[in-house]
Design a protein around this motif. Sequence first.
Motif, PDB file in Angstrom:
ATOM      1  N   LEU A   1       7.601  -8.146  11.792  1.00  0.00           N
ATOM      2  CA  LEU A   1       8.500  -7.987  10.646  1.00  0.00           C
ATOM      3  C   LEU A   1       8.093  -6.744   9.866  1.00  0.00           C
ATOM      4  CD1 LEU A   1      10.666  -8.972   8.609  1.00  0.00           C
ATOM      5  CD2 LEU A   1       8.852 -10.312   7.504  1.00  0.00           C
ATOM      6  N   PHE A   2       9.037  -5.792   9.753  1.00  0.00           N
ATOM      7  CA  PHE A   2       8.860  -4.616   8.902  1.00  0.00           C
ATOM      8  C   PHE A   2       9.898  -4.724   7.796  1.00  0.00           C
ATOM      9  CE2 PHE A   2       7.847  -2.227  13.122  1.00  0.00           C
ATOM     10  CZ  PHE A   2       6.614  -2.860  13.197  1.00  0.00           C
ATOM     11  N   GLU A   3       9.459  -4.987   6.576  1.00  0.00           N
ATOM     12  CA  GLU A   3      10.406  -5.346   5.518  1.00  0.00           C
ATOM     13  C   GLU A   3      10.031  -4.681   4.187  1.00  0.00           C
ATOM     14  OE1 GLU A   3      12.641  -9.423   4.382  1.00  0.00           O
ATOM     15  OE2 GLU A   3      10.456  -9.550   4.351  1.00  0.00           O
ATOM     16  N   ASN A   4      11.068  -4.191   3.487  1.00  0.00           N
ATOM     17  CA  ASN A   4      10.934  -3.669   2.121  1.00  0.00           C
ATOM     18  C   ASN A   4       9.958  -2.500   2.023  1.00  0.00           C
ATOM     19  OD1 ASN A   4      12.773  -5.501   0.957  1.00  0.00           O
ATOM     20  ND2 ASN A   4      11.185  -7.057   0.748  1.00  0.00           N
ATOM     21  N   ASN A   5       9.859  -1.714   3.079  1.00  0.00           N
ATOM     22  CA  ASN A   5       9.040  -0.502   3.036  1.00  0.00           C
ATOM     23  C   ASN A   5       9.894   0.699   2.637  1.00  0.00           C
ATOM     24  OD1 ASN A   5       6.434  -1.625   4.300  1.00  0.00           O
ATOM     25  ND2 ASN A   5       8.003  -2.208   5.783  1.00  0.00           N
ATOM     26  N   ILE A   6       9.273   1.684   2.001  1.00  0.00           N
ATOM     27  CA  ILE A   6       9.948   2.933   1.637  1.00  0.00           C
ATOM     28  C   ILE A   6       9.282   4.048   2.429  1.00  0.00           C
ATOM     29  CG2 ILE A   6      10.512   4.548  -0.204  1.00  0.00           C
ATOM     30  CD1 ILE A   6      10.378   2.195  -2.161  1.00  0.00           C
ATOM     31  N   VAL A   7      10.078   4.714   3.264  1.00  0.00           N
ATOM     32  CA  VAL A   7       9.571   5.720   4.194  1.00  0.00           C
ATOM     33  C   VAL A   7      10.252   7.048   3.916  1.00  0.00           C
ATOM     34  CG1 VAL A   7       9.481   6.395   6.623  1.00  0.00           C
ATOM     35  CG2 VAL A   7       9.115   3.996   5.970  1.00  0.00           C
ATOM     36  N   SER A   8       9.464   8.115   3.837  1.00  0.00           N
ATOM     37  CA  SER A   8      10.063   9.448   3.670  1.00  0.00           C
ATOM     38  C   SER A   8       9.142  10.516   4.248  1.00  0.00           C
ATOM     39  CB  SER A   8      10.335   9.742   2.192  1.00  0.00           C
ATOM     40  OG  SER A   8       9.126   9.826   1.463  1.00  0.00           O
ATOM     41  N   HIS A   9       9.768  11.617   4.673  1.00  0.00           N
ATOM     42  CA  HIS A   9       9.049  12.804   5.148  1.00  0.00           C
ATOM     43  C   HIS A   9       8.037  12.453   6.237  1.00  0.00           C
ATOM     44  CE1 HIS A   9      10.617  14.157   1.219  1.00  0.00           C
ATOM     45  NE2 HIS A   9      10.758  15.302   1.862  1.00  0.00           N
ATOM     46  N   CYS A  10       8.531  11.808   7.288  1.00  0.00           N
ATOM     47  CA  CYS A  10       7.699  11.539   8.455  1.00  0.00           C
ATOM     48  C   CYS A  10       8.242  12.307   9.663  1.00  0.00           C
ATOM     49  CB  CYS A  10       7.620  10.034   8.716  1.00  0.00           C
ATOM     50  SG  CYS A  10       6.651   9.171   7.459  1.00  0.00           S
ATOM     51  N   VAL A  11       7.598  12.156  10.803  1.00  0.00           N
ATOM     52  CA  VAL A  11       7.868  12.941  12.016  1.00  0.00           C
ATOM     53  C   VAL A  11       7.775  14.436  11.691  1.00  0.00           C
ATOM     54  CG1 VAL A  11       9.248  13.009  14.123  1.00  0.00           C
ATOM     55  CG2 VAL A  11       9.517  11.097  12.572  1.00  0.00           C
ATOM     56  N   LEU A  12       6.770  14.803  10.899  1.00  0.00           N
ATOM     57  CA  LEU A  12       6.607  16.198  10.492  1.00  0.00           C
ATOM     58  C   LEU A  12       6.264  17.101  11.663  1.00  0.00           C
ATOM     59  CD1 LEU A  12       4.677  15.744   7.123  1.00  0.00           C
ATOM     60  CD2 LEU A  12       7.135  16.060   7.479  1.00  0.00           C
ATOM     61  N   MET A  13       5.774  16.533  12.778  1.00  0.00           N
ATOM     62  CA  MET A  13       5.487  17.345  13.965  1.00  0.00           C
ATOM     63  C   MET A  13       6.736  18.071  14.450  1.00  0.00           C
ATOM     64  SD  MET A  13       5.328  14.527  16.988  1.00  0.00           S
ATOM     65  CE  MET A  13       6.667  13.370  17.276  1.00  0.00           C
ATOM     66  N   ASN A  14       7.904  17.551  14.112  1.00  0.00           N
ATOM     67  CA  ASN A  14       9.160  18.132  14.578  1.00  0.00           C
ATOM     68  C   ASN A  14       9.765  19.097  13.564  1.00  0.00           C
ATOM     69  OD1 ASN A  14      11.077  18.269  16.655  1.00  0.00           O
ATOM     70  ND2 ASN A  14      12.444  16.846  15.611  1.00  0.00           N
TER      71      ASN A  14
ATOM     72  N   LEU B   1       0.818  -1.205   0.000  1.00  0.00           N
ATOM     73  CA  LEU B   1       0.000   0.000   0.000  1.00  0.00           C
ATOM     74  C   LEU B   1       0.856   1.261   0.000  1.00  0.00           C
ATOM     75  CD1 LEU B   1      -2.511  -1.085   2.802  1.00  0.00           C
ATOM     76  CD2 LEU B   1      -2.678  -1.528   0.337  1.00  0.00           C
ATOM     77  N   THR B   2       0.279   2.362  -0.480  1.00  0.00           N
ATOM     78  CA  THR B   2       0.849   3.680  -0.255  1.00  0.00           C
ATOM     79  C   THR B   2       0.014   4.349   0.824  1.00  0.00           C
ATOM     80  OG1 THR B   2       1.701   3.918  -2.498  1.00  0.00           O
ATOM     81  CG2 THR B   2       1.323   5.947  -1.258  1.00  0.00           C
ATOM     82  N   VAL B   3       0.645   4.687   1.937  1.00  0.00           N
ATOM     83  CA  VAL B   3      -0.026   5.287   3.085  1.00  0.00           C
ATOM     84  C   VAL B   3       0.544   6.687   3.267  1.00  0.00           C
ATOM     85  CG1 VAL B   3      -0.469   5.059   5.552  1.00  0.00           C
ATOM     86  CG2 VAL B   3      -0.318   3.007   4.132  1.00  0.00           C
ATOM     87  N   ARG B   4      -0.319   7.689   3.268  1.00  0.00           N
ATOM     88  CA  ARG B   4       0.223   9.051   3.321  1.00  0.00           C
ATOM     89  C   ARG B   4      -0.702   9.987   4.104  1.00  0.00           C
ATOM     90  NH1 ARG B   4      -0.756  10.681  -3.080  1.00  0.00           N
ATOM     91  NH2 ARG B   4      -2.942  11.342  -2.857  1.00  0.00           N
ATOM     92  N   ASN B   5      -0.082  11.074   4.579  1.00  0.00           N
ATOM     93  CA  ASN B   5      -0.799  12.168   5.239  1.00  0.00           C
ATOM     94  C   ASN B   5      -1.516  11.737   6.511  1.00  0.00           C
ATOM     95  OD1 ASN B   5      -0.039  13.976   3.146  1.00  0.00           O
ATOM     96  ND2 ASN B   5      -1.745  13.268   1.891  1.00  0.00           N
ATOM     97  N   ALA B   6      -0.886  10.869   7.299  1.00  0.00           N
ATOM     98  CA  ALA B   6      -1.464  10.494   8.595  1.00  0.00           C
ATOM     99  C   ALA B   6      -1.279  11.641   9.578  1.00  0.00           C
ATOM    100  CB  ALA B   6      -0.811   9.232   9.129  1.00  0.00           C
ATOM    101  N   SER B   7      -2.300  11.909  10.369  1.00  0.00           N
ATOM    102  CA  SER B   7      -2.178  12.954  11.381  1.00  0.00           C
ATOM    103  C   SER B   7      -1.461  12.462  12.637  1.00  0.00           C
ATOM    104  CB  SER B   7      -3.549  13.513  11.752  1.00  0.00           C
ATOM    105  OG  SER B   7      -4.373  12.505  12.313  1.00  0.00           O
ATOM    106  N   LYS B   8      -1.183  11.156  12.696  1.00  0.00           N
ATOM    107  CA  LYS B   8      -0.305  10.603  13.725  1.00  0.00           C
ATOM    108  C   LYS B   8       0.611   9.594  13.050  1.00  0.00           C
ATOM    109  CE  LYS B   8      -0.175   9.107  18.532  1.00  0.00           C
ATOM    110  NZ  LYS B   8      -0.966   8.629  19.705  1.00  0.00           N
ATOM    111  N   ASN B   9       0.483   8.299  13.337  1.00  0.00           N
ATOM    112  CA  ASN B   9       1.299   7.276  12.686  1.00  0.00           C
ATOM    113  C   ASN B   9       0.616   6.763  11.422  1.00  0.00           C
ATOM    114  OD1 ASN B   9       3.322   7.064  14.888  1.00  0.00           O
ATOM    115  ND2 ASN B   9       1.584   6.260  16.050  1.00  0.00           N
TER     116      ASN B   9
ATOM    117  N   ASN C   1       4.793  11.469   4.590  1.00  0.00           N
ATOM    118  CA  ASN C   1       4.080  12.650   5.090  1.00  0.00           C
ATOM    119  C   ASN C   1       3.202  12.340   6.305  1.00  0.00           C
ATOM    120  OD1 ASN C   1       5.217  14.129   2.969  1.00  0.00           O
ATOM    121  ND2 ASN C   1       3.497  13.689   1.617  1.00  0.00           N
ATOM    122  N   CYS C   2       3.781  11.654   7.297  1.00  0.00           N
ATOM    123  CA  CYS C   2       3.081  11.374   8.546  1.00  0.00           C
ATOM    124  C   CYS C   2       3.565  12.336   9.626  1.00  0.00           C
ATOM    125  CB  CYS C   2       3.324   9.935   8.996  1.00  0.00           C
ATOM    126  SG  CYS C   2       2.798   8.697   7.802  1.00  0.00           S
ATOM    127  N   GLN C   3       2.659  12.751  10.494  1.00  0.00           N
ATOM    128  CA  GLN C   3       3.052  13.656  11.565  1.00  0.00           C
ATOM    129  C   GLN C   3       3.953  12.962  12.584  1.00  0.00           C
ATOM    130  OE1 GLN C   3       2.459  17.058  11.879  1.00  0.00           O
ATOM    131  NE2 GLN C   3       1.809  16.773   9.751  1.00  0.00           N
TER     132      GLN C   3
END
Length: 449
Positions: A174-187, A122-130, A153-155
């Motif tokens: 198991l967290f495997e083969n995920n692509i993560v970018s631009h998270c912890v935007l609260m900071n 899945l593509t998961v984006r723009n979460a207001s938390k996790n 783009n998760c807060q």
Amino acid sequence: MSPRNSLSLTVSFLLLVSNVSVAKDYYVATTGNDNFPGTQSQPFRSISCGLRNARQPGDAVILRKGTYPQSRSINLIFSGRPGKLITLRAFPGEEVIIDGRQTPPDTSLINVLAHHVQIQGLTVRNASKNGICLWGPGSRIHDVNVIGNQIQNCQYSSIYAGFNSLEDPVRDLLFENNIVSHCVLMNAGNQHTSWSFGLGAGLSKNITIRNNRVSRCFGEGIGLYLSDKGVIEGNTVSDNFSVNVYLDNTTNTLVSRNLVYSTKDKKFYRFDHPASGIQIANENYRGYSNPSSNNTIIGNILIDNHFAIYSGSYQRGGGLKQTLIAHNTAYGSTGPLLMIDADNGHQQSRIINNIFQQTGRAPLTSIQEPLAQIEFHHNLWYGGTPQQGVRGAGDLLANPLFKNPGGYSMDDYQLRLTSPARNTGVRLDELKPYLGNQKQNTTVNLGAQ
């Protein structure tokens, strides 16, 4: 056999067959309808409807291409069993976007509240938390796979697992083969005050974080805290804030074959420096303590970080305890490549068979006494003079002759045939599983290759 006995056996067999559940696939599409039966030709419209129906071990909810805006959390509440996971996944070859832009503040977009579950593709984006959250006791949340997703783009975190009990930690994930970018935007706009991992877990056990790409997050990249028996391996971690890979109050954990670097993008600098590469420490947590020990840091390549490898004594301190740091390649940093704070808690730790090459004005090392409980030997140092306290038998002061130093790939740090780091290391029997084609030799190369 009497007719009565024959009839009894037939009825028993039919009852047994009727109690065997048959796994089903339920389909969801943006053109569907929740009054449909959820077949491929007549899909549901909402993900929540699909998940309400997928109650039996082995059931799958399969999402067709498109964007699925959410106004509240998606909850996975039904459990599978070994070999028969309940799965939420994208249809093969189709892009499925789950968007949390319309959710209330502090709402994790996907919550896993069960065991033997898988989320995939899945593509998961723009979460207001996790983006994806696994929060609860290990007796309820365990054996969960989060594989091959793109999360952005998760807060808070992209994927976060945890609970508030060391006696029943979330486990076997198991967290495997995920692509993560631009998270912890609260900071992002309020730096130095709010923290989370781009991807990680707390109060956890048996967490494997493998082959993910985590970048451009305004918190630590990958991390574990108050955790035990973790594996962080084969990840590419770059341009995160403060620390790229962090072990905090974490024990019996392997950090192996990760590529960790900074591209010198100053948006992700803290105090005018990029993130540290791999960092070990013990922060304060009210009512909780799990001092870092028995960790193995092996085969990592670290490029242009602040400190390549750092043991910090801030807050609770505790030092390096039964820690092995071996066969790593550290190239360039804005601070010392190897940083060890003064701490009386060091115990039976070893730093062996590494390559440290400095490229700028910063020193190779900043090591503070006491060091009697840390063993240094068979390391290569280049680009400066290491402190006397870290020099040991078999050390080399020489150019390691990398294939293409300064690049950001594993291959760039292969050793040339004429490298002095070839066949000059000491063999460590406990590292046989990690040395690949070197494991049959009596000598081994220094560094990560």
